[in-house]
Design a protein around this motif. Sequence first.
Motif, PDB file in Angstrom:
ATOM      1  N   PRO A 234       0.835  -1.215   0.000  1.00  0.00           N
ATOM      2  CA  PRO A 234       0.000   0.000   0.000  1.00  0.00           C
ATOM      3  C   PRO A 234       0.864   1.258   0.000  1.00  0.00           C
ATOM      4  N   TRP A 236       0.345   4.256   1.142  1.00  0.00           N
ATOM      5  CA  TRP A 236       0.387   5.048   2.375  1.00  0.00           C
ATOM      6  C   TRP A 236       1.214   4.387   3.474  1.00  0.00           C
ATOM      7  N   LYS A 237       1.676   3.146   3.228  1.00  0.00           N
ATOM      8  CA  LYS A 237       2.496   2.440   4.209  1.00  0.00           C
ATOM      9  C   LYS A 237       3.972   2.387   3.789  1.00  0.00           C
ATOM     10  N   GLN A 251       5.368  -8.307   0.449  1.00  0.00           N
ATOM     11  CA  GLN A 251       5.008  -7.079  -0.263  1.00  0.00           C
ATOM     12  C   GLN A 251       6.236  -6.374  -0.849  1.00  0.00           C
TER      13      GLN A 251
END
Length: 266
Positions: A234, A236-237, A251
């Motif tokens: 993601p 935003w991470k 990821q």
Amino acid sequence: MKVPCNVIRDLLPLYHDSVCSPETAALVEEHLKDCDACQEEFHKLQANLLPLPLPVPGKEEQKAEGLAKVKKVLRKKRVIVAAIVAAVTIVLCYGGYLFLHLPIMGGPIESVHSVSVEEETGRLVVGLQPDYGGLGGLHLAAEEGSETGGTIVVLNSIYCLADPLTHFLQGTLSWKEEQVSDYYTPLTLESELRYGSIPWIEEQDEETMEAMRSSAESLFPGGDVTQVYFYTGPAWKAWDRDYVRNHLEDQCTLLWTAQDGVVYNP
């Protein structure tokens, strides 16, 4: 019978405007022949010089005070409205700034077209399909007791709405999919100090390197780089160190290790 002057003066406007009866007109004329005071009033009436009604004492002052109060209230309202407009403008501008800079998307691993090491400078070169955010990096110290140790670099290609907007305003917005840009990541502290991550900057001298050493050391918390990953989680991470560290396997894609060299071949 002599008619009082007050009665005659009440009749003077009617006589002047010729709206009284002939008998009344005759009565007024007869009185004016012998009364100088009424004659003077009649002359004033003819010259339109009759005195205006005297103002009521204190009435003008009250009116001025009332107008001053109204102006004061209006002034306060204008100040309040201006303050509200300014506050709303600031909130909207700041909110718009945050919205435009909110990370919304990260480049997929398919955007990495090549991975190589520049032996002369000790930098990892990643060929990335052009996007709006370029290439960023998160430097993590390897966990104690790990086999590799050193510093782990997690590269990412995160962009926000402000990035394409900036490219558009600068006239550099490009949609050519075949174009690939190279990004340089120093793998050692010495490489960071001497060459940095910008290829066209000349090699730094010893004095400049020493001046930059303390700030450059923060990029190598565990020593020289031993692993380089590409983050695809993601957006935003992407800068959350704990999150990224916990998702290196699921990821992130391993691009290079100090032991095996380039391990990702597009």
